[in-house]
Structure formats: structure tokens, C-alpha cells
Design an enzyme around this catalytic site. Structure first.
Site, PDB file in Angstrom:
ATOM      1  N   LYS A 119      11.496 101.840  28.047  1.00  9.05           N
ATOM      2  CA  LYS A 119      12.900 102.161  27.766  1.00  9.05           C
ATOM      3  C   LYS A 119      13.389 103.254  28.726  1.00  9.05           C
ATOM      4  O   LYS A 119      14.286 103.022  29.521  1.00  9.05           O
ATOM      5  CB  LYS A 119      13.068 102.544  26.307  1.00  9.05           C
ATOM      6  CG  LYS A 119      12.802 101.318  25.410  1.00  9.05           C
ATOM      7  CD  LYS A 119      12.479 101.661  23.999  1.00  9.05           C
ATOM      8  CE  LYS A 119      11.824 100.515  23.239  1.00  9.05           C
ATOM      9  NZ  LYS A 119      12.633  99.329  23.065  1.00  9.05           N
TER      10      LYS A 119
ATOM     11  N   ASP B 255       7.498 108.830  16.726  1.00  7.61           N
ATOM     12  CA  ASP B 255       7.666 107.684  17.618  1.00  7.61           C
ATOM     13  C   ASP B 255       8.940 107.939  18.425  1.00  7.61           C
ATOM     14  O   ASP B 255      10.047 107.823  17.906  1.00  7.61           O
ATOM     15  CB  ASP B 255       7.782 106.406  16.789  1.00  7.61           C
ATOM     16  CG  ASP B 255       8.075 105.178  17.644  1.00  7.61           C
ATOM     17  OD1 ASP B 255       8.173 105.315  18.888  1.00  7.61           O
ATOM     18  OD2 ASP B 255       8.189 104.087  17.068  1.00  7.61           O
TER      19      ASP B 255
ATOM     20  N   TRP C 123      11.777  99.799  12.925  1.00  7.76           N
ATOM     21  CA  TRP C 123      10.518 100.226  13.539  1.00  7.76           C
ATOM     22  C   TRP C 123       9.771 101.227  12.682  1.00  7.76           C
ATOM     23  O   TRP C 123       8.535 101.300  12.730  1.00  7.76           O
ATOM     24  CB  TRP C 123      10.760 100.755  14.953  1.00  7.76           C
ATOM     25  CG  TRP C 123      11.151  99.635  15.870  1.00  7.76           C
ATOM     26  CD1 TRP C 123      12.390  99.388  16.393  1.00  7.76           C
ATOM     27  CD2 TRP C 123      10.292  98.564  16.335  1.00  7.76           C
ATOM     28  NE1 TRP C 123      12.357  98.237  17.148  1.00  7.76           N
ATOM     29  CE2 TRP C 123      11.098  97.718  17.132  1.00  7.76           C
ATOM     30  CE3 TRP C 123       8.947  98.250  16.141  1.00  7.76           C
ATOM     31  CZ2 TRP C 123      10.589  96.574  17.749  1.00  7.76           C
ATOM     32  CZ3 TRP C 123       8.435  97.115  16.753  1.00  7.76           C
ATOM     33  CH2 TRP C 123       9.252  96.288  17.545  1.00  7.76           C
TER      34      TRP C 123
END
Lengths: 361, 361
Positions: B196, B172, B101
Site C-alpha cells: 500500500k 496492524d 480486517w
């Protein structure tokens, strides 16, 4: 007291769909997991996504050479995506200024560096009728013509598209998507935020003809049609629940007989209200009859004070969210697909009673 | 059979939150309308939005000079929004390549025309430890340093931030947001997809320091921090339901004692699994112990065939979504906030039994 919600969006969903969501919320399709928790890479969700695409394809008669995509970001996201993906030759688009959302689409394109030609506007008459294409407009200088099919705030709708030869037609159908029949073949691109006729807020449907999809430089991935086509709307995590809920609404609409049947019901519902308004001594709708929307009906007593009294009395009566948009004032009833005939009738009955009990003078 | 869902996201929500959503689905806050139907301009939703902001502010200790915004489009949307909004001076960002990511964030910035310097990478050791900033790096040439605080796929996490003097830190936090404590003051920008630790898919939280927010040219409105600040995340229709559900999760987390209490529980849960893996003869986790994630734990038997057998047996046992990401293989258990201790214990018990019943050789 029965509550009716006339909000312009997010808006009413079918009662049976809310009931189904409620019932299967702890365990979708017998999985033991909530739809709020399942992976977007699970076969459970793959089936939900494919069902939604197939049902929408059937309902709208979408030809095989069109892609059905699910984005986030609403119509506003598509005001950027449409020029970024489609206006790559002339960097120039044509617009009919039919109201607030048409103008907003044009503003977004200008903000992103595109040239926008407003070919006609009815701003001068407060958008109470629709603008039409000037004769002999040369379409070939534009990448596309942007058309707002239903003007949510002003209460007008193109029941047939304006066609500009030699250019692509892009339709913002957000507020009458699946509420009346259109021929998908007339359009290169159709988009619609879900939160009026399709489902809860948070998902935006894009229907785009294959030949218009191509790689684009310097485009954010979340607006990239080519990427979403390649990844079947699963480049990253999609809005799982809004897609699931929209899928249930699509099945509800199929069970009800499809879009043409829905249109008849919508004509009936809006007819009840328009007929009342047209004979009323207190209330009126100022839209040119042939341009009237089936889904969004603004009306007024002509007095701000009296309008406010009506809204307050209606709210006390369980008739919610009737306040008109701040740019128009007055009242507005949104009679989207999920609003039952009884909801339109309840509003007419209330307004009729209000008028009888509050004769002027 | 009790089902436990170890998916990496969308992922498990607290049972009590799903129950509450179910109970009030037909009528939110006694309104007679579903949260799926209410207008985003209603006072009902205004209260939901303000509560969510206030609760998040309290839970994370967010200072007054930060804005809390709700976007659509997930982390991928923010991979574009961060450079477009913040990299307006040098058009150059620094990155620590800690996994998939982080690399994707860098790719998106490059796609949009920004220069990206990867200051360190642990790709060569399969991201089994975290990269760190080289000494004496000159931060002033960058608009910011991008850091993926928790690497969902690889199973690593920065428990304290890497700091590059003279530049802004962008974090992030998608996969350990509210799962462990961080000091917001260390960051100029924090973002996290909800799906999440916070709620269902469809909303992305952005926490941005006020001095970094400024008008930007040619930016799509749906990625424009300055516009979202001015409009309090209501420039257009927000994802009402995902924000509402996230708000309920925030209240659940407050009731539970907040982020530091949650972190202790997460340390306990992940400890159960790491301790088992570290003593197992069959299973192992290859991550450097000090870099291990609290929320995402990849592990393997070392054999693709045996891994597949474990996954199948676990699924039959009600332990779902344990397949590792395709780029890593093996298994992965995501133990996000909503996973109870019993869920971690159930997995350990299952793996222990599997090992005892399937001794090699």
C-alpha cells in the site's frame, strides 16, 4: 566483461526475460500501470495468474486432478505446510536423508509435533551418494514419504523417484524444478521455491493431488492448501511481481521447446563441467556419477587455500558466486535453466586455464 | 492520457522509483547482475537489507529495543504470527472490531485456538465510526490488544492509539504505514504488508519490541519472530526484489522530508477529496469526520446504477480502480503516499464535472 552468475539461488534469469520486464515495467500489457502497482483482483493480474497456471500445466503435463497453487514462504514454508496438510492420519512421515534440505524438512516436521522416521541416510559418506529405501519398508504407517529430488548443497539428484508402496510421495523439487522431466502422477505433492529455475525469490509453487486436499484444524491460513484451492491462491494479496516474472520464464521455456528440451541442454551444460572435472588433475567432483545433479555441481581442489584463490580469480574474471555452501566448502557452480551453454563453457575454460597456469609443485 | 491508479493495494508506487528500478534492472549497483538474480547471502543484498532497516528506523523513530523484520505472507500471515508468538501466557487477546480486517485478524486467532474478546464493535453502524475501549477494561487478562490502525475497506483510522493499561498493543498498520506519524513506543508489535505505502506485494514489515520475543513451541519457522530475530530475517531466502523496491521507496520518502511531511501532503490530498464530497449534492462520504482515514476514502452517490456509471466514466478518463470493496459497494479512492496531489485533484475535477454534467431530475 561478460558477467556469469553461478549462485545457487536466487539465481540467473533468462536475459530476454529481464529485458522484457525492463521494457514493460512502466506499463504492463499497455495498461499505463506498472505490474508493481496493479491490483491482484484486476483482470490484468487474473490473466497473468491463469496464463502461468496453464503454461506450467502444459510444461509439466500436470493432470486435471492436481491443483496448481502459489504460496509465499519458500521451501521452508512448505516444510511446515506439507505435514500440517497431509500428515493428518498417522502424524508420521518417512524421510530419506539425502542432505541438508532433507534434514531441515524433517526438523520442521518434528518441531511441529510430527513423528519423522529417517529410513536411510548417506550422511556418513558426506552425502556423496543418494540414500535408497530399505526393502520391504511398510509404507502404510506413514502419511507420506518426503524426498528432496535435487540436493542443492551436496550436488545429487534423484533422476527417478524412490517409491514406497501404500504411501504418498512428497517431492521438494526446488532446485531442479523444470530442469529435468518427472512424471507428476508419481507424486501426491510437489513444491518448489521459484528462485532457482522459475523466477525471482518470493513465490513458491505447490502442485497437489485433489484427493489429498481437505479442511485442517488449527492451521495458519497462509499454509492452508484447502483454503488456497478454494480461493485460487487469492485468499489474500499474492506476490504479484514474482508470479508475473515466473510467468514470463514459463513462456520462455515453452518457446525453447519445453522441459525435455531443457533437460538435454542441462545435460550438455553439466556434462561440459563434469567431463572437465573428471579429467582434471587439480579439480574434482566427489559425487557418485549416477547420482550427480544436473543443476548444482560442487567441486574442489582439495585445498581450502587454493579453492579461495580460484574463487577470487574467477570473480575478477566475471564468474560470480562460485563459493561452495559453508557446510561443504570448496566451490559450487549452479547451472540452472537460465544459464546459457556459454556460461558453462566460460567456467570450464577459466578452470582449465587456471589449472594450466598454476601447476602444482 | 495520464493514468491514475486509486487501487487499495497493491497500489501506486512513486514514478521516480519505478524509473529507477527500470534503469538498474539489468545491473544493480553496477554489479552486472539483476537484483532479480543476486544471492540473498551476497554483500549486495546485505547492504540493501541494512539500508532498508536503517532508513525505516530513522523514518519512524524506531527505538533501539525494537527489531525490524521482513516476513512473507502479508497481514494475513501476521494475523497468525501475532497470537502464536505473543499470546503465550493467557492465550487470550482483546480486539476492537473496527471493520473487515480487524474481524479477519480475530477469526485467524480463533482458528488457531486462541480466545478472542471483542471489546467493542461498530458493525451495527456499518463501521462508519471507530469503536473505543470500554472504561475500566481489565487489560491484564489479555496477552495483547489488537488494533487495525487504518481500515482500508471502511475508510476509518485511529489517528491516536487506543490504550489498554497492563497489556501490549499490537497494531496492524498495513494501510497507513508511513502515511501518518505514530509513536512506536506505544506499541509492542507493529506490522504492515508493503503493498500500500511501502512497495510491491510480497514483503511484510514486522517491528517488535525485544522483550516480547522468545522461543515458541510448535510454530512454523516462517512465522517465528524469535528465529527471524536470530537470523536477521535471513533464515531462508527472503523476497529479495520486494525488499529492494521497498528500500527505494524509503529513500524516496526520506528525500521528500519524512513521515511528518508526508502526513501533511496526505492531509492535503484527502482534504481536497473530503471537501469536495462534503459540499457535493451527488456524492457523499458517510464516515464520522474525526475518524476519517487519510489514505482510503469510500464514497457513493447512493445509487448502485449511478455509482457504476461514475466508475465506468472515470475508467474511460484514465482514473482506475475506483470500485469500492464488495462488502461496502460504491466507490473508493485510495490516496496512498505515492499518489501525487495532482492525482487527488484530477479525481476531484472529474467528479465535479460528472456532477455538473449529470444533474439529477
Amino acid at each position: 566483461m561478460k558477467i556469469y552468475n553461478y549462485a545457487a539461488g536466487p539465481a540467473k534469469l533468462p536475459d530476454s526475460v529481464i529485458k522484457q520486464i525492463q521494457e514493460e515495467l512502466p506499463s504492463v500489457h499497455g495498461s499505463g500501470m506498472s505490474v508493481l502497482e496493479i491490483s491482484h483482483r484486476s483482470s490484468l493480474f487474473e490473466n497473468i495468474l491463469e496464463d502461468a497456471k496453464n503454461d506450467l500445466k502444459e510444461l509439466m503435463g500436470i493432470p486435471d486432478n492436481y491443483h496448481i497453487l502459489f504460496f509465499q514462504g519458500g521451501g521452508t514454508g512448505q516444510f511446515a505446510a506439507a505435514p500440517l496438510n497431509l500428515a493428518t492420519n498417522n502424524h508420521k512421515i518417512a524421510l530419506l536423508d539425502s542432505g541438508h534440505w532433507a534434514a531441515r524438512a524433517g526438523d520442521e516436521a518434528v518441531k511441529l509435533g510430527f513423528e519423522v522416521d529417517t529410513l536411510a541416510s548417506t550422511k556418513d559418506n558426506h552425502y556423496q551418494s543418494l540414500p535408497h529405501l530399505p526393502k520391504d519398508t511398510n509404507g502404510s504407517v506413514y502419511d507420506y514419504l518426503h524426498l528432496t529430488m535435487n540436493n542443492t548443497i551436496e550436488g545429487t539428484a534423484y533422476h527417478t523417484p524412490e517409491k514406497l508402496p501404500n504411501t504418498t510421495l512428497v517431492a521438494d523439487m526446488s532446485s531442479n524444478f523444470l530442469a529435468e522431466t518427472y512424471n507428476v502422477n508419481d507424486y501426491g505433492l510437489i513444491f518448489a521455491g521459484a528462485q532457482k529455475n522459475l523466477g525471482p525469490a518470493g513465490v513458491t509453487v505447490v502442485i497437489v493431488r485433489d484427493d489429498l486436499v481437505h479442511p485442517v484444524e488449527k492451521i495458519p491460513s497462509m499454509l492452508d492448501y484447502n483454503l488456497f484451492v478454494k480461493k485460487n491462491s487469492l485468499y489474500n494479496t499474492p506476490p504479484v511481481f514474482p508470479i508475473y516474472a515466473a510467468g514470463l520464464v514459463l513462456k520462455w521455456l515453452k518457446d525453447l521447446g519445453g522441459v525435455s528440451e531443457m533437460q538435454k541442454i542441462n545435460e550438455h551444460k553439466s556434462g561440459l563441467l563434469y567431463d572437465f572435472l573428471d579429467q582434471s588433475q587439480m579439480f574434482s567432483n566427489h559425487i557418485k556419477p549416477s547420482d550427480r545433479s544436473l543443476t548444482n555441481i560442487p567441486f574442489t581442489t582439495g585445498s581450502d587455500d587454493l579453492d579461495a584463490q580460484v574463487i577470487k580469480a574467477a570473480t575478477d574474471h566475471g564468474l560470480m558466486s562460485l563459493k561452495g555452501h559453508r557446510s561443504v566448502g570448496g566451490l559450487r557452480a549452479s547451472l540452472y535453466n537460465a544459464m546459457p551453454v556459454e556460461g558453462a563453457q566460460a567456467l570450464v575454460d577459466f578452470l582449465d586455464n587456471f589449472e594450466k597456469n598454476n601447476k602444482r609443485g
